[in-house]
Design an enzyme around this catalytic site. Structure first.
Site, mmCIF file in Angstrom:
data_model
loop_
_atom_site.group_PDB
_atom_site.id
_atom_site.type_symbol
_atom_site.label_atom_id
_atom_site.label_comp_id
_atom_site.label_asym_id
_atom_site.label_seq_id
_atom_site.Cartn_x
_atom_site.Cartn_y
_atom_site.Cartn_z
ATOM 1 N N HIS A 1 -28.000 -16.104 -5.464
ATOM 2 C CA HIS A 1 -29.426 -15.917 -4.909
ATOM 3 C C HIS A 1 -29.548 -14.699 -3.956
ATOM 4 O O HIS A 1 -30.742 -14.566 -3.365
ATOM 5 C CB HIS A 1 -29.450 -17.185 -3.823
ATOM 6 C CG HIS A 1 -29.886 -18.382 -4.687
ATOM 7 N ND1 HIS A 1 -31.439 -18.672 -5.133
ATOM 8 C CD2 HIS A 1 -29.287 -19.391 -5.357
ATOM 9 C CE1 HIS A 1 -31.350 -20.004 -5.644
ATOM 10 N NE2 HIS A 1 -30.173 -20.272 -5.985
ATOM 11 N N LYS B 1 -41.101 -16.948 6.575
ATOM 12 C CA LYS B 1 -39.787 -16.804 5.745
ATOM 13 C C LYS B 1 -38.853 -16.478 6.850
ATOM 14 O O LYS B 1 -38.922 -16.369 7.990
ATOM 15 C CB LYS B 1 -39.764 -15.832 4.809
ATOM 16 C CG LYS B 1 -40.102 -14.293 5.166
ATOM 17 C CD LYS B 1 -40.325 -13.529 4.063
ATOM 18 C CE LYS B 1 -41.656 -13.792 3.191
ATOM 19 N NZ LYS B 1 -41.278 -14.277 1.811
ATOM 20 N N LYS C 1 -36.119 -8.587 5.128
ATOM 21 C CA LYS C 1 -37.633 -9.026 4.787
ATOM 22 C C LYS C 1 -38.754 -8.329 5.661
ATOM 23 O O LYS C 1 -39.964 -8.429 5.340
ATOM 24 C CB LYS C 1 -37.675 -10.751 5.186
ATOM 25 C CG LYS C 1 -36.593 -11.414 4.156
ATOM 26 C CD LYS C 1 -36.605 -12.782 4.765
ATOM 27 C CE LYS C 1 -35.663 -13.692 3.792
ATOM 28 N NZ LYS C 1 -36.000 -13.775 2.395
ATOM 29 N N THR D 1 -40.052 -17.765 -2.801
ATOM 30 C CA THR D 1 -40.619 -18.896 -3.241
ATOM 31 C C THR D 1 -42.258 -19.230 -2.613
ATOM 32 O O THR D 1 -43.184 -19.497 -3.210
ATOM 33 C CB THR D 1 -39.803 -20.260 -3.270
ATOM 34 O OG1 THR D 1 -39.373 -20.470 -1.883
ATOM 35 C CG2 THR D 1 -38.862 -20.061 -4.394
#
Length: 813
Positions: free
Chosen positions: A355, A542, A548, A650
Site C-alpha cells: 500500500h 487525509k 500528502k 480513496t
C-alpha cells in the site's frame, strides 16, 4: 433468507427488545436504549443471513476469502446495514409511530474505533463489495479498546485522548468465547529429532488468550453477509506464586502487559517498548487468525492439502505478513507436515497487497527484539532465509542481489521481502503505484518472478459514499438513469447524456448547495464555527503526512491571505478551505503543520479585511462520520501529494463520485481519474513521477525557489515572524533546507492551478458540467470492480451459487 419486516413486526420487535434486554417500556426508554434495541434486531437478522450464506458456500465447496488487516475503518454500522437490507424506510416509519426519529438513533452510534485512514476504509469497503457480490469472506483484525485516539486541539496543538467507542459500539459485537485460541510469546524452544521426525517444544512462554468478537456487514439486499472477526487479548492465568511471595505488582503486571496488546491502534513506536508492543500486536493478530482459519478448515475437511483450493488468505499491507511463518509453524509443529509440502500450501494460499512506497513498505524488526519475543517464528524465518539463499544461488542470482532480497539482513527481519517471498501474488493499488513497485521497490523480485506482480486499483463502497451519504444526488441519478448503478457502478456513465442539459445541471447545483448548508450546520453544531455556503468548498482530508503536502496547501493559503490583506477590494471568489487530519502521536513535524493550519485559520478569522472572502476550517477528530458530511459538500478535492509517493488514495474517488473536481498531481489513482474524465474535467499541476526522479538525480535545491520566487519568500518569512506569538521556524527550516517532498518546486504550479479553479468556478454552468462528468465516470472506482479483479486474477474465487441452483443440483444427485 428474507429480510422483509412489516412496520407492525418492527414495532413489536422493538417493544420486546426494550422489555427483555433493557427492562424498560416504550414510554421510558432513552434514545440510547432505542438505538441498542434496533441494533439487536438487525444483528439477529444478519447472523441468520450469515449462517445461511456460509452453509450454502460450504455445501457447494465455494472458496472462502480471509482478509487480514490491522484496521477496518467501518464508521457507523446501523444506517449502512439498514440501507443494504432494504429496511431503512420501514424502521423509520415504525419508530415514527413511537415518536422516535431514526436519524436521532444514528447519532447515538460512535464511529467504530478500529481504523485510522485509507487502509482501514478500503478494507471496510471491501467487506461490502465481497458481500454484495456473494463471495463468502471474513475480515480479521483486533478489537482495539480505544481505537487510534480522539483528537483535540489545544491552542492548535494536537492532543491525543482515549477514544471511548465501545460503550456504544459493542452492541454490534457478538463474543464467541468457544473459538478462543492461545497465542505464545517469549520463552525458548527445545527441539528434538527422532530419526526423521522433528519435534518442537515451546518452554517458559507467556500465554495470551485471543477471544473473538464477530460483527456482520450486509451486502446490498443481503445477498451475502461478510463477517469481521476481531480479537481481544486477555490473560486469565494469575500467578499466585508471585503474588504470595510478595511480588504483588509483578503478578498484576503480567496480566496487564498481555491485555495492553489490544488497547490502542498503532501505539507510538519511537522507543523499544513501543516497538515491542507493535510487533506483539501484529503477531497476535496473525497467530489468532491463522489458527482460526486452519481450525475452520479442518472442521469441515480432513486435510490441509486442499487449503489453496478452498481458501484465499490476503495480507492487506505489511502488518499481517507474519501470517506466512505462523502458517508454517502450525503446519510443521501441530499438523506434522514436512517443510516442502507446507511451504507449497502457504505460497499457493497467501497473497499480498502493498500500500505504500514510503518507508513503511519496508517495515523491519531488529533480530534481537524479534528473536526474544517470537523465538519459534524467528527460527522459521531463518529457515525461509536459508532456503531462499540456496534457491537463488542455484538459479545463478548474484550475491549482492540475493542480499537485498533476503528476509534477513543488516541485523533486521525485513517484512516486505518476507511478504513477496511467501506469497503467490503481489499487487499495488493503482496503475502508477504498481509500476513503481516493479521498477523500484521490488525491482529485484520482479526481475526474477515477473508473473507474480499485478495491479488492482483501489475502489470505494459507492452505495455508502453516494447513496447513503448523498441521498439527494443519488435520488436525482435514479430519476435520470434508473437504479441499476446501485449494483453496477459502471452504469453511472449513463449520466453523460445529460452533461449539456441545463435543467439537470441546475438541479446538481441546488443539491450541492443543500449539502454545503448541511455541512455548515454541522460545523456550527459541533465546532461552533460559521462557514459561508456560497463560498467555494475546497477540501483536503487525509492522514497528516509530509508527502500528502498539507503544508503546501497551507503555505498557498498564507500567500493568498497576504495578497488579500494588501488588496482587500480585489475581485476574489470567497473560498473556504477545509482540513481534516490526524498526525501519528510521535510525528512531531506533522503536529507542527496542524498547529500552523490552526494558527493561520485563527489569524484569518480575526482579520476583518479578509474574513468575508477567505476562511480556513480544521475539522477536529476527523472520522468516517465527518467524511459523510464533507464528501457530498466538497467542490474541490485536494489530491496534491508529490508524484510517485501516494499509492492510490480513496478520498479522491469518494469526492469524484459526489461531483467534486479533483485538483491534483498525476499521482496514485489521480492518473486513472484523469484518464476517465479527460483534461477538461480535472485540474492538474506539478511534476510527474519521472520528472521528480530526474530532479532528485540532478540535485534539488529548495533554497533557489525561496530566493527567486517573491510569493514563496514572503509567505515563508511570515512563518518565521509567526502569528499571535506562534512562530514556525521548524517548518521554515525544513522547507528551506530539505523540502523532502518538493513543496516549493511544485508551489507556483499549484498556486496557478488554484487560480484556474477559481476562474472555472465563476462559470457555474461549466463547473456543474465538470461535476456531472466526474460522477458519471466514477464507476470504475467502485469496490465491486476491485473485488471482481481480486477474485478473478488473484484469489481464483467465485460467488456462492444461488440457493435455487443448489437445490437443482441436489435433486439431480
Amino acid at each position: 433468507m428474507t429480510y422483509k419486516m412489516t412496520v407492525p413486526q418492527i414495532k413489536e420487535a422493538i417493544r420486546e427488545k426494550l422489555s427483555h434486554s433493557f427492562g424498560v417500556s416504550l414510554e421510558n426508554a432513552t434514545y440510547e436504549e432505542y438505538y441498542k434495541a434496533v441494533v439487536l434486531i438487525v444483528r439477529e437478522l444478519l447472523t441468520k443471513g450469515r449462517t445461511e450464506f456460509i452453509d450454502n458456500a460450504e455445501k457447494t465447496g465455494t472458496k472462502q476469502v480471509y482478509y487480514l488487516c490491522m484496521e477496518f475503518l467501518l464508521g457507523r454500522s446501523l444506517r449502512n446495514n439498514l440501507y443494504n437490507l432494504g429496511l431503512e424506510d420501514s424502521f423509520k416509519k415504525a419508530l415514527a409511530e413511537y415518536d422516535i426519529k431514526l436519524d436521532n438513533l444514528y447519532e447515538q452510534e460512535p464511529d467504530a474505533g478500529l481504523g485510522n485512514g485509507g487502509l482501514g476504509r478500503l478494507s471496510a469497503c471491501f467487506l461490502d463489495g465481497l458481500a454484495t457480490q456473494g463471495y463468502p469472506a471474513m475480515g480479521y483484525s483486533l478489537r482495539y479498546e480505544y481505537g487510534i485516539f480522539r483528537q483535540k486541539l489545544v491552542d492548535g496543538w494536537q492532543t491525543e485522548l482515549p477514544d471511548f467507542w465501545l460503550p456504544g459500539g459493542s452492541v454490534w459485537l457478538q463474543q464467541v468465547p468457544e473459538n478462543s485460541v492461545e497465542v505464545r510469546f517469549d520463552g525458548h524452544i527445545e527441539e528434538q529429532w527422532h530419526e526423521q521426525y522433528h519435534s518442537v517444544r515451546h518452554r517458559d512462554y507467556t500465554s495470551v488468550t485471543a477471544i473473538p468478537y464477530d460483527l456482520c456487514v450486509a451486502g446490498m439486499d443481503g445477498k451475502g453477509i461478510s463477517l469481521l472477526r476481531i480479537w481481544k487479548a486477555e490473560n486469565n492465568k494469575f500467578d499466585m506464586n508471585l503474588f504470595n511471595g510478595g511480588s504483588y505488582m509483578r503478578a498484576m503486571e503480567q496480566q496487564a502487559m498481555a491485555e495492553v496488546i489490544t488497547k490502542v491502534l498503532y501505539p507510538e513506536d519511537n522507543h523499544t517498548d513501543g516497538k515491542m508492543l507493535r510487533l506483539s500486536q501484529q503477531y497476535f493478530l496473525v497467530s489468532a487468525s491463522i489458527q482460526d482459519i486452519i481450525r475452520r478448515h479442518l472442521f469441515a475437511h480432513s486435510t490441509l492439502d486442499d487449503l489453496p483450493k478452498l481458501a484465499a488468505i490476503h495480507l492487506n499491507d505489511t502488518h499481517p505478513v507474519l501470517a506466512i511463518p505462523e502458517m508454517m509453524r502450525v503446519m510443521l509443529d501441530e499438523c506434522g507436515y514436512g517443510w516442502e509440502d507446507a511451504w507449497n500450501i502457504v505460497r499457493q494460499t497467501v497473497a499480498y497487497t502493498n500500500h505504500t512506497v514510503m518507508s513503511e513498505a519496508l517495515e523491519c524488526w531488529s533480530i534481537d527484539l524479534f528473536k526474544m519475543r517470537l523465538p519459534r517464528i524467528y527460527q522459521i524465518v531463518e529457515e525461509i532465509d536459508r532456503r531462499f539463499w540456496e534457491e537463488m544461488r542455484w538459479k545463478g542470482v548474484e550475491e549482492s542481489k540475493i542480499y537485498r532480497m533476503a528476509p534477513i539482513g543488516d541485523g533486521y527481519v525485513k517484512m516486505a521481502n518476507l511478504a513477496v517471498i511467501g506469497s503467490h501474488s503481489v499487487n499495488g493499488v493503482s496503475a502508477l503505484h504498481s509500476e513503481i513497485l516493479k521498477e523500484d521497490v521490488f525491482h529485484d523480485f520482479y526481475m526474477e518472478e515477473p508473473q507474480k506482480f499485478t495491479n488492482v486499483t483501489n475502489g470505494i463502497a459507492h452505495r455508502r459514499w453516494l447513496n447513503q451519504s448523498n441521498p439527494k444526488l443519488s435520488g436525482l441519478i435514479t430519476d435520470l438513469i434508473g437504479s441499476e448503478y446501485i449494483y453496477d457502478a459502471g452504469k453511472l456513465s449513463g449520466l453523460l447524456r445529460y452533461k449539456d442539459d441545463e435543467a439537470v445541471l441546475e438541479q446538481l447545483q441546488q443539491i450541492k448547495r443543500f449539502n454545503k448548508v448541511r455541512l455548515a450546520d454541522y460545523i456550527k453544531k459541533t465546532q461552533n464555527d460559521r462557514v459561508d455556503p456560497d463560498s467555494i468548498f475546497d477540501v483536503q482530508v487525509k492522514r497528516l503526512h509530509e508527502y500528502k503536502r498539507q503544508h503546501m496547501n497551507a503555505l498557498n493559503i498564507l500567500a493568498t491571505y497576504q495578497w488579500l490583506r494588501e488588496n482587500p477590494n480585489a475581485d476574489f471568489t470567497p473560498h473556504t478551505f477545509f482540513f481534516g487530519a490526524k498526525a501519528a502521536p510521535g510525528y512531531y513535524f506533522a503536529k507542527q503543520i496542524i498547529q500552523f493550519i490552526a494558527a493561520l485559520a485563527e489569524k484569518i478569522r480575526k482579520d476583518d479585511r479578509v474574513n468575508k472572502k477567505l476562511k480556513v476550517v480544521f475539522v477536529e477528530n476527523y472520522c468516517v462520520t465527518w467524511a459523510e458530511f464533507l464528501t457530498p459538500a466538497a467542490e474541490i478535492s485536494e489530491q496534491i501529494s508529490l508524484a510517485g509517493t501516494e499509492a492510490s488514495g480513496t478520498s479522491n474517488m469518494k469526492f469524484m463520485i459526489n461531483g467534486a473536481v479533483t485538483l491534483g498531481t498525476l499521482d496514485g489513482a489521480n492518473v486513472e481519474i484523469h484518464e476517465a474524465v479527460g483534461d477538461e474535467n480535472i485540474i492538474l499541476f506539478g511534476m510527474t513521477a519521472s520528472q521528480v526522479e530526474e530532479l532528485k538525480r540532478s540535485g534539488y535545491s529548495p533554497r533557489l525557489h525561496y530566493q527567486n520566487n517573491q510569493v514563496i519568500h514572503r509567505a515563508m518569512d511570515e512563518l518565521l515572524t509567526g502569528f499571535d506569538g506562534q512562530k514556525f521556524k521548524d517548518i521554515f527550516n525544513a522547507l528551506l533546507n530539505e523540502d523532502r517532498y518538493m513543496a516549493l518546486a511544485d508551489f507556483e504550479s499549484y498556486a496557478e492551478a488554484q487560480r484556474r479553479a477559481q476562474k472555472l468556478y465563476l462559470d457555474q454552468k461549466s463547473w456543474n458540467r465538470m461535476s456531472l462528468v466526474n460522477t458519471a465516470c466514477a464507476g470504475r472506482f467502485a469496490a465491486d470492480r476491485a473485488i471482481r479483479e481480486y477474485a478473478g486474477n488473484i484469489w481464483h474465487a467465485s460467488p456462492v451459487p444461488p440457493v435455487q441452483n443448489l437445490s437443482a443440483r441436489t435433486l439431480e444427485k
